[in-house]
Design a protein around this motif. Structure first.
Motif, PDB file in Angstrom:
ATOM      1  N   ILE A  73       0.870  -1.175   0.000  1.00 45.72           N
ATOM      2  CA  ILE A  73       0.000   0.000   0.000  1.00 45.72           C
ATOM      3  C   ILE A  73       0.906   1.224   0.000  1.00 45.72           C
ATOM      4  O   ILE A  73       1.789   1.344   0.848  1.00 45.72           O
ATOM      5  N   ILE A  74       0.677   2.130  -0.949  1.00 50.18           N
ATOM      6  CA  ILE A  74       1.499   3.337  -1.064  1.00 50.18           C
ATOM      7  C   ILE A  74       0.600   4.554  -0.901  1.00 50.18           C
ATOM      8  O   ILE A  74      -0.423   4.661  -1.576  1.00 50.18           O
ATOM      9  N   GLN A  75       0.988   5.462  -0.010  1.00 47.05           N
ATOM     10  CA  GLN A  75       0.252   6.709   0.181  1.00 47.05           C
ATOM     11  C   GLN A  75       1.071   7.836  -0.425  1.00 47.05           C
ATOM     12  O   GLN A  75       2.221   8.041  -0.045  1.00 47.05           O
ATOM     13  N   LYS A  76       0.458   8.556  -1.384  1.00 44.14           N
ATOM     14  CA  LYS A  76       1.151   9.657  -2.047  1.00 44.14           C
ATOM     15  C   LYS A  76       0.382  10.950  -1.857  1.00 44.14           C
ATOM     16  O   LYS A  76      -0.833  10.943  -1.700  1.00 44.14           O
ATOM     17  N   LYS A  77       1.128  12.039  -1.886  1.00 43.34           N
ATOM     18  CA  LYS A  77       0.523  13.369  -1.831  1.00 43.34           C
ATOM     19  C   LYS A  77       1.313  14.254  -2.781  1.00 43.34           C
ATOM     20  O   LYS A  77       2.537  14.358  -2.660  1.00 43.34           O
ATOM     21  N   ASN A  78       0.633  14.859  -3.721  1.00 43.49           N
ATOM     22  CA  ASN A  78       1.262  15.714  -4.736  1.00 43.49           C
ATOM     23  C   ASN A  78       2.386  14.994  -5.466  1.00 43.49           C
ATOM     24  O   ASN A  78       3.431  15.572  -5.754  1.00 43.49           O
ATOM     25  N   GLY A  79       2.205  13.703  -5.733  1.00 37.86           N
ATOM     26  CA  GLY A  79       3.197  12.920  -6.458  1.00 37.86           C
ATOM     27  C   GLY A  79       4.342  12.396  -5.613  1.00 37.86           C
ATOM     28  O   GLY A  79       5.162  11.632  -6.099  1.00 37.86           O
ATOM     29  N   ASN A  80       4.419  12.814  -4.346  1.00 36.29           N
ATOM     30  CA  ASN A  80       5.486  12.357  -3.454  1.00 36.29           C
ATOM     31  C   ASN A  80       4.972  11.233  -2.561  1.00 36.29           C
ATOM     32  O   ASN A  80       3.884  11.327  -1.993  1.00 36.29           O
ATOM     33  N   THR A  81       5.765  10.184  -2.401  1.00 33.42           N
ATOM     34  CA  THR A  81       5.387   9.064  -1.543  1.00 33.42           C
ATOM     35  C   THR A  81       5.563   9.470  -0.089  1.00 33.42           C
ATOM     36  O   THR A  81       6.656   9.849   0.324  1.00 33.42           O
ATOM     37  N   LEU A  82       4.455   9.391   0.681  1.00 33.58           N
ATOM     38  CA  LEU A  82       4.519   9.697   2.108  1.00 33.58           C
ATOM     39  C   LEU A  82       4.935   8.465   2.900  1.00 33.58           C
ATOM     40  O   LEU A  82       5.768   8.559   3.794  1.00 33.58           O
ATOM     41  N   TRP A  83       4.320   7.329   2.582  1.00 32.38           N
ATOM     42  CA  TRP A  83       4.662   6.078   3.261  1.00 32.38           C
ATOM     43  C   TRP A  83       4.302   4.902   2.375  1.00 32.38           C
ATOM     44  O   TRP A  83       3.466   5.004   1.481  1.00 32.38           O
ATOM     45  N   THR A  84       4.957   3.772   2.659  1.00 35.00           N
ATOM     46  CA  THR A  84       4.707   2.521   1.952  1.00 35.00           C
ATOM     47  C   THR A  84       4.579   1.416   2.988  1.00 35.00           C
ATOM     48  O   THR A  84       5.455   1.265   3.839  1.00 35.00           O
ATOM     49  N   LEU A  85       3.500   0.678   2.904  1.00 36.01           N
ATOM     50  CA  LEU A  85       3.255  -0.439   3.818  1.00 36.01           C
ATOM     51  C   LEU A  85       3.302  -1.724   3.005  1.00 36.01           C
ATOM     52  O   LEU A  85       2.591  -1.858   2.008  1.00 36.01           O
ATOM     53  N   THR A  86       4.180  -2.641   3.388  1.00 35.90           N
ATOM     54  CA  THR A  86       4.251  -3.940   2.713  1.00 35.90           C
ATOM     55  C   THR A  86       4.040  -5.038   3.751  1.00 35.90           C
ATOM     56  O   THR A  86       4.391  -4.884   4.921  1.00 35.90           O
ATOM     57  N   ALA A  87       3.452  -6.140   3.290  1.00 33.38           N
ATOM     58  CA  ALA A  87       3.224  -7.294   4.158  1.00 33.38           C
ATOM     59  C   ALA A  87       3.329  -8.560   3.317  1.00 33.38           C
ATOM     60  O   ALA A  87       2.911  -8.578   2.158  1.00 33.38           O
ATOM     61  N   LYS A  88       3.894  -9.602   3.887  1.00 31.93           N
ATOM     62  CA  LYS A  88       3.999 -10.888   3.182  1.00 31.93           C
ATOM     63  C   LYS A  88       2.631 -11.498   2.965  1.00 31.93           C
ATOM     64  O   LYS A  88       2.378 -12.164   1.977  1.00 31.93           O
ATOM     65  N   ASN A  89       1.723 -11.271   3.950  1.00 32.13           N
ATOM     66  CA  ASN A  89       0.385 -11.844   3.853  1.00 32.13           C
ATOM     67  C   ASN A  89      -0.615 -10.884   4.472  1.00 32.13           C
ATOM     68  O   ASN A  89      -0.333 -10.261   5.487  1.00 32.13           O
ATOM     69  N   ALA A  90      -1.792 -10.777   3.851  1.00 34.76           N
ATOM     70  CA  ALA A  90      -2.865  -9.932   4.388  1.00 34.76           C
ATOM     71  C   ALA A  90      -4.187 -10.682   4.248  1.00 34.76           C
ATOM     72  O   ALA A  90      -4.540 -11.114   3.154  1.00 34.76           O
ATOM     73  N   ASP A  91      -4.887 -10.848   5.358  1.00 34.20           N
ATOM     74  CA  ASP A  91      -6.236 -11.391   5.338  1.00 34.20           C
ATOM     75  C   ASP A  91      -7.187 -10.209   5.435  1.00 34.20           C
ATOM     76  O   ASP A  91      -7.212  -9.509   6.444  1.00 34.20           O
ATOM     77  N   VAL A 145       7.448   2.001   5.704  1.00 35.19           N
ATOM     78  CA  VAL A 145       8.514   2.965   5.429  1.00 35.19           C
ATOM     79  C   VAL A 145       7.886   4.354   5.370  1.00 35.19           C
ATOM     80  O   VAL A 145       7.015   4.613   4.538  1.00 35.19           O
ATOM     81  N   LEU A 146       8.327   5.230   6.281  1.00 35.92           N
ATOM     82  CA  LEU A 146       7.894   6.624   6.297  1.00 35.92           C
ATOM     83  C   LEU A 146       8.941   7.419   5.522  1.00 35.92           C
ATOM     84  O   LEU A 146      10.009   7.721   6.041  1.00 35.92           O
ATOM     85  N   SER A 147       8.629   7.712   4.282  1.00 26.34           N
ATOM     86  CA  SER A 147       9.613   8.278   3.359  1.00 26.34           C
ATOM     87  C   SER A 147      10.161   9.623   3.812  1.00 26.34           C
ATOM     88  O   SER A 147      11.368   9.854   3.757  1.00 26.34           O
ATOM     89  N   GLN A 148       9.297  10.530   4.229  1.00 22.61           N
ATOM     90  CA  GLN A 148       9.752  11.868   4.592  1.00 22.61           C
ATOM     91  C   GLN A 148      10.627  11.863   5.850  1.00 22.61           C
ATOM     92  O   GLN A 148      11.525  12.681   5.987  1.00 22.61           O
ATOM     93  N   GLN A 149      10.358  10.946   6.777  1.00 22.80           N
ATOM     94  CA  GLN A 149      11.157  10.859   7.996  1.00 22.80           C
ATOM     95  C   GLN A 149      12.334   9.908   7.838  1.00 22.80           C
ATOM     96  O   GLN A 149      13.159   9.793   8.730  1.00 22.80           O
ATOM     97  N   ASP A 150      12.401   9.207   6.728  1.00 25.50           N
ATOM     98  CA  ASP A 150      13.447   8.222   6.455  1.00 25.50           C
ATOM     99  C   ASP A 150      13.529   7.185   7.579  1.00 25.50           C
ATOM    100  O   ASP A 150      14.582   6.937   8.147  1.00 25.50           O
ATOM    101  N   VAL A 151      12.351   6.600   7.902  1.00 23.41           N
ATOM    102  CA  VAL A 151      12.231   5.616   8.971  1.00 23.41           C
ATOM    103  C   VAL A 151      11.577   4.362   8.415  1.00 23.41           C
ATOM    104  O   VAL A 151      10.614   4.440   7.652  1.00 23.41           O
ATOM    105  N   SER A 152      12.116   3.200   8.803  1.00 18.80           N
ATOM    106  CA  SER A 152      11.517   1.910   8.465  1.00 18.80           C
ATOM    107  C   SER A 152      11.052   1.245   9.750  1.00 18.80           C
ATOM    108  O   SER A 152      11.810   1.165  10.714  1.00 18.80           O
ATOM    109  N   ILE A 153       9.818   0.765   9.743  1.00 19.89           N
ATOM    110  CA  ILE A 153       9.242   0.100  10.908  1.00 19.89           C
ATOM    111  C   ILE A 153       8.937  -1.342  10.522  1.00 19.89           C
ATOM    112  O   ILE A 153       8.294  -1.583   9.499  1.00 19.89           O
TER     113      ILE A 153
END
Length: 169
Positions: free
Chosen positions: A44-62, A78-86
Motif C-alpha cells: 500500500i502506497i500513500q502519495k501526496k502531490n506525487g510524493n510518496t509519504l509512506w509505503t506499507l508492505t506485508a507478506k500476507n494480508a487477510d 517505510v515513512l519516506s519523509q522521515q526516512d524511517v523503516s518500521i
C-alpha cells in the motif's frame, strides 16, 4: 415401573438429541468467515502531490471486508519523509480510519537511531505514532528506555514515563 422408566429414559434421549441438533444448527449460522480474501505480498502506497509519504508492505494480508480491516503478517512500514523503516511480525490496517496498529514487537530504524517497542499505533492522517508499552531508543552515544512513546509530525519524540537515559562520550 419398568415401562415408566423406559419412557422417561427415551424422552431424555430424544430431548438430548433434539437439543444437540438444534445447537449444531445455531452454531452453523454463527460461524464467522475470517476473511473474504487473502493477499500475498501486499503493498500500500500513500502519495501526496506525487510524493510518496509512506509505503506499507506485508507478506500476507487477510482482508476482513465486514470490518474494513486487513490482518497483516511480516510487515514493513517505510515513512519516506522521515526516512524511517518500521518492522513488525503482525498488525492491523484499518481502511476506514486509515490507521495502522500492531500488538507485536516493533523495530523502527532511522539513519541515526533504532527504536524497539512492544507495539505501535500509527495515525496516518496526522503522521503521529504512539505506544503505551515498553520502549528503547538507541543511537550513537545514547540509549533511552521508558514506558510509552509519542511522536508528532514535526519530528518531536517524547518518552512518557519511567525514563532512563544513558549517554556515552
Amino acid at each position: 415401573m419398568n415401562r415408566v422408566l423406559l419412557i422417561l429414559i427415551s424422552f431424555l434421549l430424544i430431548s438430548g438429541l433434539f437439543l444437540a441438533f438444534k445447537s449444531g444448527k445455531e452454531n452453523i449460522g454463527d460461524i464467522r468467515t475470517k476473511s473474504s480474501s487473502s493477499i500475498e505480498d501486499l503493498k500500500i502506497i500513500q502519495k501526496k502531490n506525487g510524493n510518496t509519504l509512506w509505503t506499507l508492505t506485508a507478506k500476507n494480508a487477510d482482508i476482513i471486508e465486514k470490518e474494513s480491516i486487513a490482518e497483516l503478517k511480516d510487515i514493513t512500514l517505510v515513512l519516506s519523509q522521515q526516512d524511517v523503516s518500521i518492522h513488525a511480525g503482525k498488525g492491523i490496517y484499518n481502511f476506514k480510519d486509515k490507521s495502522f496498529t500492531t500488538d507485536s514487537a516493533v523495530k523502527a530504524e532511522g539513519k541515526k537511531y533504532k527504536i524497539l517497542a512492544d507495539s505501535i499505533d500509527y495515525e496516518i492522517s496526522s503522521g503521529d505514532i504512539k505506544t503505551d508499552g515498553e520502549i528503547k531508543v538507541e543511537g550513537k552515544g545514547f540509549s533511552i528506555e521508558g514506558k510509552g512513546l509519542q511522536t508528532e509530525s514535526n519530528q518531536k519524540v517524547r518518552v512518557l514515563k519511567d525514563v532512563k537515559a544513558t549517554f556515552q562520550k
